[in-house]
Design an enzyme around this catalytic site. Structure first.
Site, mmCIF file in Angstrom:
data_model
loop_
_atom_site.group_PDB
_atom_site.id
_atom_site.type_symbol
_atom_site.label_atom_id
_atom_site.label_comp_id
_atom_site.label_asym_id
_atom_site.label_seq_id
_atom_site.Cartn_x
_atom_site.Cartn_y
_atom_site.Cartn_z
ATOM 1 N N SER A 95 6.272 -30.936 -6.112
ATOM 2 C CA SER A 95 7.060 -30.687 -7.076
ATOM 3 C C SER A 95 6.325 -30.530 -8.353
ATOM 4 O O SER A 95 7.137 -29.864 -9.392
ATOM 5 C CB SER A 95 8.068 -31.847 -6.967
ATOM 6 O OG SER A 95 7.648 -33.160 -7.674
ATOM 7 N N LYS B 207 7.182 -36.342 -13.185
ATOM 8 C CA LYS B 207 8.029 -35.234 -13.613
ATOM 9 C C LYS B 207 7.579 -34.860 -15.048
ATOM 10 O O LYS B 207 6.888 -35.751 -15.811
ATOM 11 C CB LYS B 207 9.443 -35.440 -13.475
ATOM 12 C CG LYS B 207 10.056 -35.929 -12.168
ATOM 13 C CD LYS B 207 9.984 -34.584 -11.439
ATOM 14 C CE LYS B 207 10.415 -35.069 -9.788
ATOM 15 N NZ LYS B 207 9.966 -33.957 -9.012
#
Length: 177
Positions: A44, A84
């Site tokens: 990701s 993230k």
């Protein structure tokens, strides 16, 4: 009577033991309160961080300061930690229109993303971020589990540090962008 060489040897052993104990205590202190490591799982955050890379993150930074847009953070959840990028800050309104990121109605340039990743972002929002929360996304927008789809908004207390340095694999040593 103890000979001088025996006393020297005992003192040398004592000094070595003391130095090792102090080094261990310093390492434990640093690991507990200042720096820790995390392993990137999944794709990701590609290409910024790749699956299996180990990063050092700064645990002290957000005790003294607030997360800022664009920083790569470690998010602690009960089942696992996530890596993230902070996109939206408390009190802002976020909207994604294809490759355009709109923050409070103004387009924001995502210099940390490739053009291809921007086109794979899709549409989302608008969403208003509460005062104690952050909006995060992975850099590989097409497959990232983030604030758009699964993680939701992130409370400040869940952000446990900022990624500083990639340390493994050794050939990839560099500061996190």
């Amino acid at each position: 009577m103890t000979s001088v060489p025996e006393v020297k040897i005992k003192n040398e052993w004592y000094e070595w033991a003391k130095a090792i104990i102090i080094a261990i205590l310093i390492a434990l202190f640093l690991r507990t309160f200042i720096f820790a490591t995390s392993i990137v799982e999944g794709e990701s955050m590609d290409p910024t961080l790749e699956d299996g890379e180990r990063v050092i993150f700064n645990k002290l930074i957000y005790i003294l300061d607030e997360p800022d847009r664009g920083e790569v953070v470690i998010i602690q959840r009960p089942t696992k930690n996530y890596v993230k990028r902070v996109i939206g800050l408390p009190g802002e309104t976020i909207e994604l229109n294809g490759n355009n990121l709109m923050i409070n109605g103004e387009e924001y340039s995502q210099t940390f993303l490739s053009e291809e990743a921007q086109y794979k972002t899709g549409n989302f929002g608008p969403i208003s971020i509460p005062d104690d929360s952050y909006f995060v996304m992975g850099d590989n927008r097409a497959i990232s589990k983030d604030s758009r789809n699964g993680l939701g908004l992130i409370n400040k207390e869940e952000i446990i540090g900022r990624s500083e340095l990639i340390i493994y694999p050794f050939s990839e040593w560099e500061l996190t962008k």
